[in-house]
Write an enzyme that holds these catalytic residues in place. Structure first.
Site, PDB file in Angstrom:
ATOM      1  CB  CYS A  91     -15.482  -7.259   6.488  1.00  0.00           C
ATOM      2  SG  CYS A  91     -16.813  -7.189   7.664  1.00  0.00           S
ATOM      3  CB  CYS A 146     -18.597  -4.975   5.435  1.00  0.00           C
ATOM      4  SG  CYS A 146     -17.713  -3.503   6.010  1.00  0.00           S
ATOM      5  CB  CYS A 152      -1.705   3.918   8.101  1.00  0.00           C
ATOM      6  SG  CYS A 152      -2.760   4.559   6.777  1.00  0.00           S
ATOM      7  NE  ARG A 161     -17.569  -5.792  13.828  1.00  0.00           N
ATOM      8  CZ  ARG A 161     -17.984  -4.892  12.943  1.00  0.00           C
ATOM      9  NH1 ARG A 161     -17.153  -4.014  12.457  1.00  0.00           N
ATOM     10  NH2 ARG A 161     -19.238  -4.884  12.543  1.00  0.00           N
ATOM     11  CB  CYS A 186      -0.924  -0.014   1.223  1.00  0.00           C
ATOM     12  SG  CYS A 186      -2.074   1.369   1.221  1.00  0.00           S
ATOM     13  CB  CYS A 201      -1.069  -0.146   8.233  1.00  0.00           C
ATOM     14  SG  CYS A 201      -1.789  -1.411   7.147  1.00  0.00           S
ATOM     15  CB  CYS A 217     -18.471  -0.181   9.206  1.00  0.00           C
ATOM     16  SG  CYS A 217     -17.348  -0.981  10.368  1.00  0.00           S
TER      17      CYS A 217
HETATM   18  N1  SAM Z   1      -6.722   0.531   3.028  1.00  0.00           N
HETATM   19  C1  SAM Z   1      -7.996   0.792   3.518  1.00  0.00           C
HETATM   20  C2  SAM Z   1      -8.040   1.922   4.521  1.00  0.00           C
HETATM   21  O1  SAM Z   1      -7.055   2.156   5.205  1.00  0.00           O
HETATM   22  O2  SAM Z   1      -9.081   2.571   4.637  1.00  0.00           O
HETATM   23  C3  SAM Z   1      -8.711  -0.421   4.113  1.00  0.00           C
HETATM   24  C4  SAM Z   1      -7.938  -1.428   4.930  1.00  0.00           C
HETATM   25  S1  SAM Z   1      -7.222  -0.834   6.447  1.00  0.00           S
HETATM   26  C5  SAM Z   1      -6.117  -2.144   6.875  1.00  0.00           C
HETATM   27  C6  SAM Z   1      -8.579  -0.906   7.572  1.00  0.00           C
HETATM   28  C7  SAM Z   1      -8.344  -0.504   9.011  1.00  0.00           C
HETATM   29  O3  SAM Z   1      -7.599  -1.490   9.706  1.00  0.00           O
HETATM   30  C8  SAM Z   1      -7.563   0.759   9.282  1.00  0.00           C
HETATM   31  O4  SAM Z   1      -8.322   1.910   9.147  1.00  0.00           O
HETATM   32  C9  SAM Z   1      -7.166   0.574  10.726  1.00  0.00           C
HETATM   33  O5  SAM Z   1      -8.140   1.152  11.579  1.00  0.00           O
HETATM   34  C10 SAM Z   1      -7.146  -0.936  10.912  1.00  0.00           C
HETATM   35  N2  SAM Z   1      -5.784  -1.431  11.202  1.00  0.00           N
HETATM   36  C11 SAM Z   1      -4.771  -1.543  10.330  1.00  0.00           C
HETATM   37  N3  SAM Z   1      -3.655  -2.009  10.941  1.00  0.00           N
HETATM   38  C12 SAM Z   1      -3.974  -2.201  12.235  1.00  0.00           C
HETATM   39  C13 SAM Z   1      -3.251  -2.649  13.372  1.00  0.00           C
HETATM   40  N4  SAM Z   1      -1.957  -2.977  13.298  1.00  0.00           N
HETATM   41  N5  SAM Z   1      -3.882  -2.732  14.554  1.00  0.00           N
HETATM   42  C14 SAM Z   1      -5.194  -2.386  14.643  1.00  0.00           C
HETATM   43  N6  SAM Z   1      -5.931  -1.940  13.608  1.00  0.00           N
HETATM   44  C15 SAM Z   1      -5.333  -1.842  12.421  1.00  0.00           C
HETATM   45 FE1  SF4 Z   2      -2.872   1.230   3.335  1.00  0.00          FE
HETATM   46 FE2  SF4 Z   2      -2.828   0.079   5.703  1.00  0.00          FE
HETATM   47 FE3  SF4 Z   2      -3.229   2.687   5.544  1.00  0.00          FE
HETATM   48 FE4  SF4 Z   2      -5.153   1.004   4.698  1.00  0.00          FE
HETATM   49  S1  SF4 Z   2      -4.406   1.231   6.795  1.00  0.00           S
HETATM   50  S2  SF4 Z   2      -4.392   2.839   3.663  1.00  0.00           S
HETATM   51  S3  SF4 Z   2      -3.867  -0.682   3.933  1.00  0.00           S
HETATM   52  S4  SF4 Z   2      -1.345   1.600   4.934  1.00  0.00           S
END
Ligand code: SAM
Ligand code: SF4
Ligand code: DTB
Length: 312
Positions: A93, A124, A53, A256, A49, A56, A184
């Protein structure tokens, strides 16, 4: 009802049992306390990606063991949805590691949605930021919910993510709502934010009009190689308080327990259910990280007298 951040902070500061008692009473006013909604996650496009973030494991800017994979085929995703249904999930989802979907990818995702709906599951998707018209395409395919999290307070957000803004997220949430999809939207705790940030996140979620139908509260899964890989752990009772405060401020939403249940004791999870959590992600993996075994969840639900809710 709109809450100011200060009012939410006062809820957090209440004596633990007063807070839990009130949250549980509110929960009973709006829901059957023995029902629990079960969602199963599948990562339909993993890793690589472009976003940054800090929590992530799927960002290509971080050095984790998650490999970059292509978008799965419709057949692969439908097979996973069948397995999820057999394991008791009511909602399926799909998550994609994108900043947002490209048109060609969205066409395949809409096929997935239609096929999964045909299995009798709610659907979802969480595909990142949506451009004008994309939420409508998802709605036409029959999508029930779109997940897009605010993640944290507006103030703390910039410490975690630089490649998109809080307002970008709010804009996507507005598009989702306008297209008639259910929302959500939740966040992550345990990223080193203060209680005041947690209060601001919940106040912001409660100010969405109407409030999100579904509110995932993720406890950070600390993944080595991400900037938050060694964030200090959140005190477990503070997590319970967060659930209780979310229940009070979002009385009609499904709250949740999302990421972070792996490693939580049964007792801690039971306290969260008492505090108002009435939904979980079930399945051995979340998107890329481990989750409690389905059999362990089933055993805990049986001990607590919780039953899978059919839909909503
Ligand atoms: N890429 C898209 C986005 O960011 O909107 C969808 C997938 S993203 C992985 C969905 C959510 O997963 C993120 O908004 C975050 O809240 C959660 N998430 C990701 N990594 C995480 C982690 N290490 N621990 C807890 N929640 C996490
Ligand atoms: Fe990409 Fe992870 Fe951020 Fe979603 S949460 S936009 S998968 S870096
Ligand atoms: C949400 O709020 N949590 C889920 C879902 N929505 C997409 C994702 C949790 C991901 C945890 C880290 C991982 O497994 O990669």
């Amino acid at each position: 009802m709109a809450y100011t951040k200060d009012a939410v902070e006062r809820l957090f500061a209440r004596p633990f049992f007063d807070l839990l008692f009130e949250a549980h009473a509110t929960h009973r006013q709006h829901f059957d306390p023995s029902d629990i909604q079960i969602s199963t996650l599948l990562s339909i496009k993993t890793g690589g990606c472009p976003e940054d973030c800090g929590y992530c494991p799927q960002s290509r800017r971080h050095h984790t063991t998650v490999a970059d994979e292509a978008l799965l085929s419709v057949e692969e995703v439908v097979a996973a949805a069948r397995r999820a249904k057999a394991n008791g999930a009511g909602r399926f989802c799909m998550g994609a590691a994108w900043r947002g979907p490209k048109e060609r990818d969205l066409a395949r995702v809409t096929e997935m949605i239609a096929a999964i709906r045909g299995l009798g599951l709610e659907t979802c998707a969480t595909l990142g930021l949506l451009r004008e018209g994309q939420a409508e395409q998802l709605a036409e395919a029959g999508l029930d919910y779109y997940n897009h999290n605010l993640d944290t307070s507006r103030e703390f957000y910039g410490e975690v993510i630089q490649t998109r803004t809080y307002d970008d997220r709010i804009e996507t949430l507005e598009r989702v709502r306008k297209a008639g999809l259910k929302v959500c939207c939740g966040g992550i705790v345990g990223m080193g934010e203060t209680r005041s940030d947690r209060a601001a996140l919940i106040a912001q979620l409660a100010s969405l009009d109407p409030p999100p139908e579904s509110v995932p509260i993720n406890l950070l899964v600390r993944v080595p190689g991400t900037p938050l890989g060694d964030a200090p752990s959140l005190e477990p009772l503070e997590f319970v308080r967060t659930i209780a405060v979310a229940r009070l401020c979002l009385p009609t939403s499904r709250v949740r327990m999302a990421a972070g249940r792996e490693g939580m004791s049964e007792e801690l999870q039971a306290l969260c259910y008492f505090a108002g959590a009435n939904s979980v992600f079930a399945g051995d993996v979340l998107l890329t990280t481990p989750n409690p075994a389905v059999a362990a969840d089933r055993a805990l639900f049986a001990k607590l007298g919780l039953n899978a809710a059919c839909a909503d």
